[in-house]
Design an enzyme around this catalytic site. Structure first.
Site, mmCIF file in Angstrom:
data_model
loop_
_atom_site.group_PDB
_atom_site.id
_atom_site.type_symbol
_atom_site.label_atom_id
_atom_site.label_comp_id
_atom_site.label_asym_id
_atom_site.label_seq_id
_atom_site.Cartn_x
_atom_site.Cartn_y
_atom_site.Cartn_z
ATOM 1 C CB ALA A 1 2.244 36.703 16.475
ATOM 2 N NE ARG B 1 -8.703 40.710 24.130
ATOM 3 C CZ ARG B 1 -8.742 40.424 25.428
ATOM 4 N NH1 ARG B 1 -9.675 39.634 25.895
ATOM 5 N NH2 ARG B 1 -7.851 40.938 26.249
ATOM 6 C CG LEU C 1 -1.596 38.888 24.673
ATOM 7 C CD1 LEU C 1 -2.247 38.414 25.972
ATOM 8 C CD2 LEU C 1 -2.609 38.966 23.546
ATOM 9 C CE LYS D 1 10.912 44.717 22.879
ATOM 10 N NZ LYS D 1 10.211 45.293 21.728
ATOM 11 C CG HIS E 1 2.990 41.496 28.736
ATOM 12 N ND1 HIS E 1 4.284 41.801 28.403
ATOM 13 C CD2 HIS E 1 2.341 41.378 27.547
ATOM 14 C CE1 HIS E 1 4.416 41.856 27.099
ATOM 15 N NE2 HIS E 1 3.239 41.619 26.558
#
Length: 362
Positions: A21, A42, A82, A105, A87
């Site tokens: 990310a 989270r 994630l 992916k 997913h």
């Protein structure tokens, strides 16, 4: 003098603070038609720490839950890095919230999960694209030109693609990519995805008829693939071989052989340089003098790195839907599904002691 107007940049949120990310956050910043609008984790503390570490502007909203970013009306699209096992839940929830999806992916643990994601995207009219960055580098368009040039390359006979990175002891013990509950597809899903995509790309995304894992697959104690190879074959005699590994030195290579030409790429996943990338071609070789025509290097320049090219194309598609009422582009989920099908078939073959797996009707 007429004023040139541009649409408002697409507002992208980042759902999850995975290492990848960081790279995509920078890509969103570099893409001319996108802006980083929000980040979620989270916990609020983790999201704040991630935003600070990556130099996010004060305008970027910080969300302490995934649910919160889904409810953010100032986010058009989500980048979702994630773990693969999450997913299916969060991509579906994102689609149901009307968010367009750039999905890391592998797209799912299996094609059945991905089909559920795609169904949710279609029902809610949102774009989905996977995070295969090299597909968007301008070099890739030049590779396609050569591969499908009947005069220079001829007909494809074989392609070999490989992606390997040597993980250290800590990686092999603790990384989510070797954890069966998080990214249970291991090296096949993480690295093999790219090699499979390259093989399909060279075959104009026609699925092979038969897929078989090669002997020698290495699993960890939890049964996650650390290293494997596979062969793919098509009805007309075309063949492909792929190799992926967390246990071998770096390789990111494509070699495609046609009836008239040969294509070689050394760095297809991550180019040696951000601003340019090269490939070599060889044509009209002689049987008795194979190097009568020496390989030729071609260099393709790019103004922004390939990950920003990916974000730019994703944002363009989202903009067409948002501003002009266009339909989502089905090309991207289609090639994601085909890649996942081959991943599934290789995994099935590994589980069945290298048995040949037919993709007919899948």
């Amino acid at each position: 003098m007429a004023t040139v107007t541009t649409d408002t940049p697409i507002r992208i949120g980042v759902m999850g603070c995975a290492e990848i990310a960081r790279e995509v956050s920078r890509a969103i910043h570099l893409a001319p038609n996108a802006t980083l609008a929000a980040v979620a984790s989270r916990s609020l503390e983790k999201a704040k720490t991630f935003a600070t570490a990556n130099g996010y502007q004060q305008s970027v909203k910080i969300h302490g839950s995934y649910e919160s970013i889904l409810e953010d009306s100032e986010v058009d699209a989500l980048y979702i890095p994630l773990p693969t096992s999450l997913h299916v839940e969060w991509a579906i929830r994102a689609a149901e919230s009307g968010k367009h999806i750039l999905l890391e992916k592998p797209v799912a643990m299996n094609v059945a999960e991905f089909d559920k994601i795609v169904a949710a995207c279609e029902k809610n009219g949102v774009q989905i694209m996977d995070g295969t960055m090299w597909a968007h580098h301008p070099r890739t368009a030049k590779l396609k030109e050569f591969l499908f040039d009947s005069d220079r390359f001829g007909q494809l006979k074989n392609i070999h693609s490989s992606f390997s990175l040597a993980g250290d002891e800590d990686f092999l013990k603790n990384d989510i990519r070797v954890n069966p509950n998080l990214d249970g597809l291991g090296a096949l899903g993480d690295l093999g995805w790219y090699a499979i995509r390259a093989a399909l790309f060279a075959n104009n995304f026609q699925l092979p008829k038969i897929v078989a894992a090669s002997p020698g697959t290495v699993l960890n104690k939890s049964g996650v693939i650390l290293s494997c190879g596979a062969s793919l074959s098509w009805e007309d005699g075309r063949t492909a071989s792929i190799y992926c590994s967390f246990l071998a030195n770096v390789a990111m290579e494509i070699t495609a052989v046609g009836t008239k030409g040969t294509l070689c790429v050394q760095d297809f996943v991550i180019p040696f340089e951000e601003t340019q990338a090269s490939f070599t071609t060889c044509m009209k070789s002689g049987f008795n003098d194979p190097w009568v025509s020496r390989p030729r290097e071609h260099t393709v320049k790019t103004e922004i790195p390939q990950e920003a090219c990916m974000v730019r194309e994703f944002a363009r598609l989202v903009g067409e839907i948002k501003n002009k009422g266009a339909e989502p582009d089905g090309f991207w989920p289609n090639i994601s599904r085909k890649t996942q099908l081959v991943v599934d078939a290789i995994k099935e073959s590994v589980d069945k002691n290298c048995q040949q797996i037919s993709l007919s009707g899948r």
